[in-house]
Design a protein around this motif. Structure first.
Motif, mmCIF file in Angstrom:
data_model
loop_
_atom_site.group_PDB
_atom_site.id
_atom_site.type_symbol
_atom_site.label_atom_id
_atom_site.label_comp_id
_atom_site.label_asym_id
_atom_site.label_seq_id
_atom_site.Cartn_x
_atom_site.Cartn_y
_atom_site.Cartn_z
ATOM 1 N N ILE A 106 42.796 31.389 48.071
ATOM 2 C CA ILE A 106 42.337 30.287 48.911
ATOM 3 C C ILE A 106 42.722 30.515 50.367
ATOM 4 O O ILE A 106 41.971 30.182 51.296
ATOM 5 N N ALA A 107 43.877 31.140 50.597
ATOM 6 C CA ALA A 107 44.374 31.358 51.960
ATOM 7 C C ALA A 107 43.610 32.438 52.714
ATOM 8 O O ALA A 107 43.788 32.594 53.930
ATOM 9 N N LYS A 108 42.746 33.188 52.051
ATOM 10 C CA LYS A 108 41.988 34.246 52.725
ATOM 11 C C LYS A 108 40.938 33.688 53.685
ATOM 12 O O LYS A 108 40.499 34.384 54.612
ATOM 13 N N TYR A 109 40.528 32.443 53.474
ATOM 14 C CA TYR A 109 39.483 31.821 54.295
ATOM 15 C C TYR A 109 39.923 30.416 54.672
ATOM 16 O O TYR A 109 40.958 29.935 54.209
ATOM 17 N N ASP A 110 39.142 29.758 55.526
ATOM 18 C CA ASP A 110 39.466 28.385 55.909
ATOM 19 C C ASP A 110 39.608 27.516 54.667
ATOM 20 O O ASP A 110 38.826 27.636 53.715
#
Length: 229
Positions: A106-110
């Motif tokens: 989840i932290a890879k993108y907004d």
């Protein structure tokens, strides 16, 4: 194609859901002659949900297609190493590589909008009343309220701790439905995971729940997978 040569279909649901979230596609597949079981995941731990899928696999004939929605994609990535599994279908799902947690992905993108509308109570994560439109906003108001009322709540630490060491997509063919209007998992993250897995990819102009808002697209994807294994 004779019924006996068709693979079975086993579903794995995501967080804030149960096996009935696939009700619009299960009955159609059954009418078409497929053996179908929807695992009832506990949402307590990855191991517990993998065990639930394994029990579901024991209830149908092999080979089987595993279909995972959202967190269910994480589950089938681990459970799919079972020899009874011939292919994987991801519906707006998480498809981790070895060692990745849901939080890592989840932290890879907004951050998706839903994450600003969650409540943590008694160590559990719930969708807030004002957040259900970010989960299934393309359903009728009545359907949205039913989804909210029947949600299952995972432990607060599940997204930060779940990991698998051997992703099944590295050895099994996969299909991926990207939900273009998803507010629960960033659609760009879905595209990234699908490309990394080498999945056959279909894009749906839906919220996070295409199996409820565009069941025919989901059915076509499952049929394609079933005919390919």
């Amino acid at each position: 194609m004779a019924v006996s040569t068709r693979p079975s279909i086993v579903f794995a649901h995501g967080l804030w859901a149960d096996g009935s979230c696939f009700s619009k596609v299960i009955s159609v597949l059954q009418q078409e002659g497929y053996e179908v079981v929807s695992a009832q995941n506990t949402l307590e731990s990855l191991k517990g949900d993998v065990d639930a899928v394994s029990r579901a696999l024991a209830r149908v004939s092999s080979p089987a297609i595993l279909v995972g929605h959202s967190w269910g994609g994480f589950v089938i990535t681990a459970a799919g190493n079972d020899d009874r599994v011939a292919g994987l279908v991801y519906i707006a799902a998480l498809g981790p590589d070895a060692g990745e947690t849901p939080q890592d992905l989840i932290a890879k993108y907004d951050a998706p909008p839903l994450f600003s509308h969650l409540d943590v109570e008694d160590g559990r994560i719930w969708i807030a009343r004002d957040g259900i439109s970010h989960f299934c906003g393309d359903l009728s108001e009545q359907e949205q309220q039913l989804v909210w009322a029947t949600q299952g709540a995972p432990p607060a630490d599940l997204l930060a701790t779940a990991r698998t060491d051997r992703p099944a997509w590295k050895s099994k063919p996969s299909w991926f439905i990207v939900a273009k209007q998803d507010h629960a998992i960033n659609p760009d993250l879905e595209r990234f995971m699908a490309q990394r897995m080498g999945s056959t990819t279909v894009e749906a102009d839906t919220s996070h729940v295409p199996m409820l808002s565009d069941p025919e697209l989901v059915l076509d994807t499952i049929r394609t997978a079933a005919k390919s294994v």
